[in-house]
Design a protein around this motif. Structure first.
Motif, PDB file in Angstrom:
ATOM      1  N   GLY A   1       0.820  -1.202   0.000  1.00  0.00           N
ATOM      2  CA  GLY A   1       0.000   0.000   0.000  1.00  0.00           C
ATOM      3  C   GLY A   1       0.851   1.247   0.000  1.00  0.00           C
ATOM      4  N   GLY A   2       0.182   2.400   0.144  1.00  0.00           N
ATOM      5  CA  GLY A   2       0.869   3.667   0.343  1.00  0.00           C
ATOM      6  C   GLY A   2       0.811   4.044   1.810  1.00  0.00           C
ATOM      7  N   ASP A   3       1.182   5.287   2.129  1.00  0.00           N
ATOM      8  CA  ASP A   3       1.180   5.694   3.537  1.00  0.00           C
ATOM      9  C   ASP A   3      -0.226   5.735   4.124  1.00  0.00           C
ATOM     10  N   GLY A   4      -1.253   5.656   3.270  1.00  0.00           N
ATOM     11  CA  GLY A   4      -2.625   5.577   3.754  1.00  0.00           C
ATOM     12  C   GLY A   4      -2.916   4.307   4.527  1.00  0.00           C
ATOM     13  N   ALA A   5      -1.992   3.343   4.472  1.00  0.00           N
ATOM     14  CA  ALA A   5      -2.164   2.093   5.222  1.00  0.00           C
ATOM     15  C   ALA A   5      -1.761   2.227   6.683  1.00  0.00           C
ATOM     16  N   SER A   6      -1.223   3.367   7.064  1.00  0.00           N
ATOM     17  CA  SER A   6      -0.616   3.486   8.395  1.00  0.00           C
ATOM     18  C   SER A   6      -1.609   3.313   9.539  1.00  0.00           C
ATOM     19  N   ASP A   7      -2.902   3.577   9.282  1.00  0.00           N
ATOM     20  CA  ASP A   7      -3.887   3.498  10.364  1.00  0.00           C
ATOM     21  C   ASP A   7      -4.797   2.281  10.242  1.00  0.00           C
ATOM     22  N   ILE A   8      -4.361   1.262   9.522  1.00  0.00           N
ATOM     23  CA  ILE A   8      -5.240   0.131   9.223  1.00  0.00           C
ATOM     24  C   ILE A   8      -5.462  -0.805  10.409  1.00  0.00           C
ATOM     25  N   VAL A   9      -4.563  -0.815  11.376  1.00  0.00           N
ATOM     26  CA  VAL A   9      -4.588  -1.833  12.430  1.00  0.00           C
ATOM     27  C   VAL A   9      -5.939  -1.912  13.134  1.00  0.00           C
ATOM     28  N   GLU A  10      -6.466  -0.784  13.543  1.00  0.00           N
ATOM     29  CA  GLU A  10      -7.719  -0.782  14.297  1.00  0.00           C
ATOM     30  C   GLU A  10      -8.926  -1.138  13.431  1.00  0.00           C
ATOM     31  N   LEU A  11      -8.731  -1.197  12.117  1.00  0.00           N
ATOM     32  CA  LEU A  11      -9.833  -1.473  11.194  1.00  0.00           C
ATOM     33  C   LEU A  11      -9.902  -2.936  10.779  1.00  0.00           C
ATOM     34  N   VAL A  12      -8.940  -3.726  11.216  1.00  0.00           N
ATOM     35  CA  VAL A  12      -8.856  -5.130  10.820  1.00  0.00           C
ATOM     36  C   VAL A  12      -9.058  -6.026  12.040  1.00  0.00           C
ATOM     37  N   THR A  13     -10.020  -6.932  11.946  1.00  0.00           N
ATOM     38  CA  THR A  13     -10.268  -7.863  13.050  1.00  0.00           C
ATOM     39  C   THR A  13      -9.240  -8.990  13.057  1.00  0.00           C
ATOM     40  N   ASP A  14      -9.004  -9.569  11.876  1.00  0.00           N
ATOM     41  CA  ASP A  14      -8.031 -10.653  11.740  1.00  0.00           C
ATOM     42  C   ASP A  14      -6.655 -10.050  11.473  1.00  0.00           C
ATOM     43  N   LYS A  15      -5.873  -9.877  12.519  1.00  0.00           N
ATOM     44  CA  LYS A  15      -4.573  -9.215  12.389  1.00  0.00           C
ATOM     45  C   LYS A  15      -3.585 -10.022  11.540  1.00  0.00           C
ATOM     46  N   ASN A  16      -3.852 -11.318  11.342  1.00  0.00           N
ATOM     47  CA  ASN A  16      -2.975 -12.116  10.485  1.00  0.00           C
ATOM     48  C   ASN A  16      -2.955 -11.592   9.049  1.00  0.00           C
ATOM     49  N   LEU A  17      -4.037 -10.930   8.635  1.00  0.00           N
ATOM     50  CA  LEU A  17      -4.078 -10.351   7.293  1.00  0.00           C
ATOM     51  C   LEU A  17      -2.967  -9.327   7.094  1.00  0.00           C
ATOM     52  N   LEU A  18      -2.580  -8.674   8.185  1.00  0.00           N
ATOM     53  CA  LEU A  18      -1.614  -7.581   8.091  1.00  0.00           C
ATOM     54  C   LEU A  18      -0.182  -8.070   7.898  1.00  0.00           C
ATOM     55  N   THR A  19       0.061  -9.334   8.179  1.00  0.00           N
ATOM     56  CA  THR A  19       1.436  -9.843   8.090  1.00  0.00           C
ATOM     57  C   THR A  19       1.925  -9.926   6.643  1.00  0.00           C
ATOM     58  N   LYS A  20       0.997  -9.837   5.678  1.00  0.00           N
ATOM     59  CA  LYS A  20       1.379  -9.877   4.264  1.00  0.00           C
ATOM     60  C   LYS A  20       1.319  -8.493   3.622  1.00  0.00           C
ATOM     61  N   LEU A  21       1.095  -7.461   4.453  1.00  0.00           N
ATOM     62  CA  LEU A  21       0.977  -6.096   3.944  1.00  0.00           C
ATOM     63  C   LEU A  21       2.271  -5.318   4.191  1.00  0.00           C
ATOM     64  N   VAL A  22       2.737  -4.638   3.157  1.00  0.00           N
ATOM     65  CA  VAL A  22       3.946  -3.812   3.224  1.00  0.00           C
ATOM     66  C   VAL A  22       3.583  -2.411   2.738  1.00  0.00           C
ATOM     67  N   TYR A  23       4.108  -1.386   3.405  1.00  0.00           N
ATOM     68  CA  TYR A  23       3.798  -0.021   2.963  1.00  0.00           C
ATOM     69  C   TYR A  23       4.917   0.936   3.375  1.00  0.00           C
ATOM     70  N   PRO A  24       5.025   2.092   2.708  1.00  0.00           N
ATOM     71  CA  PRO A  24       6.037   3.091   3.068  1.00  0.00           C
ATOM     72  C   PRO A  24       5.472   4.098   4.055  1.00  0.00           C
ATOM     73  N   ASP A  25       6.298   4.545   4.989  1.00  0.00           N
ATOM     74  CA  ASP A  25       5.838   5.547   5.941  1.00  0.00           C
ATOM     75  C   ASP A  25       6.919   6.604   6.140  1.00  0.00           C
ATOM     76  N   HIS A  26       6.514   7.705   6.761  1.00  0.00           N
ATOM     77  CA  HIS A  26       7.401   8.856   6.927  1.00  0.00           C
ATOM     78  C   HIS A  26       8.337   8.702   8.119  1.00  0.00           C
ATOM     79  N   PHE A  27       8.036   7.737   8.976  1.00  0.00           N
ATOM     80  CA  PHE A  27       8.810   7.564  10.204  1.00  0.00           C
ATOM     81  C   PHE A  27       8.632   6.139  10.692  1.00  0.00           C
ATOM     82  N   ALA A  28       9.648   5.634  11.378  1.00  0.00           N
ATOM     83  CA  ALA A  28       9.561   4.314  11.993  1.00  0.00           C
ATOM     84  C   ALA A  28      10.032   4.412  13.435  1.00  0.00           C
ATOM     85  N   VAL A  29       9.236   3.894  14.343  1.00  0.00           N
ATOM     86  CA  VAL A  29       9.597   3.904  15.759  1.00  0.00           C
ATOM     87  C   VAL A  29      10.928   3.204  15.986  1.00  0.00           C
ATOM     88  N   GLU A  30      11.242   2.221  15.132  1.00  0.00           N
ATOM     89  CA  GLU A  30      12.482   1.457  15.276  1.00  0.00           C
ATOM     90  C   GLU A  30      13.689   2.126  14.619  1.00  0.00           C
TER      91      GLU A  30
END
Length: 378
Positions: free
Chosen positions: A250-279
């Motif tokens: 996805g694009g950076d619009g994916a950054s807030d998807i976590v709270e919108l997905v019930t099955d979090k396993n779906l997110l393990t196959k999602l990659v996206y670019p962001d402006h900052f990383a906590v790590e």
């Protein structure tokens, strides 16, 4: 004699009452903050606000700017461009601010930039990624990357990780989705990632299965989805339902998807670019994360908290460097910026965009926690 003395004393009291606020104002540098703080998109504006407020608090604790304390005055746009313009007029006419941080969304920021450009008034947006925000506006800057860059960055990352074929599902009538798609397509072709299917669907659709089935029949290694979180969450769920086996990007619009997905396993196959990383291993980033946690008792998981912090850093550093709150002096000093910030080094090009900031490539674990995979440099 007594009456004359009383009149003189009253005059002095009135004069002092007028002088005192002016003296107080002279000891304060006022900055205007404009963005969406309520409504559906408020999470982005509130993240920006938290980052800006944190940096200003730190600067004031260290003595302020030009020997003065900095005051930030926030105005809510409710995601309406007209409200952004009204906020600007109020901030410069009534509050007498010397610069603007904002707005947040690209639409409201472009409307705001039109009027600040007429006045030559300093403006920095932490989050508006639309290319045209700064076009022909020498007073307008940004501390985030642009849509064309992130679309290209994802295609480059696919090539680096041996993705050979990709399909695309996008909204061909929305500037954000269209802009990412066009940049992605150009770079994918250049890097040898073959686009095997291109389908379109508008934001807000409830059923994407027709397009996803067409894509499934081409057996792509990856599917590029330049949508925001709510649409992206539905697409991921429906892709699983029809058995589409691919990696998702996805694009950076994916950054807030976590709270919108019930099955979090779906997110393990999602990659996206962001402006900052906590790590991020950037020293300033580590310091920012710790300070943010202390201030707000949470991690800065919405990256605009970091770019908001950076925007405040760029602006206040420019005012200090200018030695003045004159608007043209501030604009000139912003243009000359060369700072290592929380989200990367910021140097502005001829379009007033940061030229050296990377895209941080992220994914999620099965609990929804973001994980840094790498970064793509400009």
């Amino acid at each position: 004699m007594k009456n004359r003395l009383i009149v003189v004393l009253l005059a002095l009291v009135m004069a002092l009452s007028l002088v005192a606020p002016a003296a107080m104002a002279a000891d304060t540098i006022k900055i205007g903050g404009i963005g969406v703080l309520t409504g559906d998109y408020s999470k982005y504006g509130l993240a920006v606000k938290e980052g800006v407020d944190l940096y200003i608090k730190q600067v004031n604790a260290a003595g302020g700017v030009l020997g003065k304390q900095v005051e930030i005055i926030w105005e809510d746009t409710q995601a309406e461009p007209a409200y952004a313009i009204n906020a600007y007029n109020k901030l410069i006419d009534q509050d007498e601010v010397v610069a603007i941080l904002g707005a947040v969304l690209s639409g409201e920021t472009k409307a705001l930039a039109e009027v600040t450009a007429e006045d030559g008034f300093p403006q920095i947006t932490p989050s508006a990624t639309d290319y045209d925000v700064t076009t022909d506006r020498p007073n307008v800057f940004r501390t985030c990357f642009l849509d064309p860059f992130q679309g290209s960055a994802i295609a480059s990352y696919m090539a680096q990780t041996n993705i050979k074929s990709a399909a695309v599902l996008y909204d061909n009538a929305t500037p954000y989705s269209l802009g990412l798609y066009e940049a992605f397509k150009a770079t994918a072709e250049e890097k040898g990632v073959k686009i095997v299917a291109t389908e379109s669907a508008a934001y807000g659709e409830k059923d994407y299965k027709t397009q996803l089935t067409t894509i499934k029949n081409t057996s792509p290694d990856a599917l590029f989805l330049p949508y925001y979180g709510a649409d992206l969450a539905m697409i991921l769920a429906q892709a699983k339902e029809i058995g589409l086996d691919a990696s998702f990007y996805g694009g950076d619009g994916a950054s807030d998807i976590v709270e919108l997905v019930t099955d979090k396993n779906l997110l393990t196959k999602l990659v996206y670019p962001d402006h900052f990383a906590v790590e991020s291993e950037n020293e300033k980033a580590r310091e920012f994360v710790e300070a943010y946690k202390q201030e707000y008792a949470k991690l800065p998981t919405i990256s605009f908290a970091a770019t908001g912090y950076d925007a405040a850093m760029v602006l206040l550093s420019a005012i200090e460097a200018a030695g003045s709150t004159d608007k043209q002096a501030i604009v000139n000093a912003i243009k000359a910026t060369d700072l290592v910030t929380v989200s990367g080094r910021i140097i502005f090009d001829e379009h007033n965009d940061p030229t050296s900031k990377p895209a941080y490539v992220l994914t999620f674990d099965a609990t929804g926690e973001k994980k840094l995979l790498g970064q793509v440099d400009p």
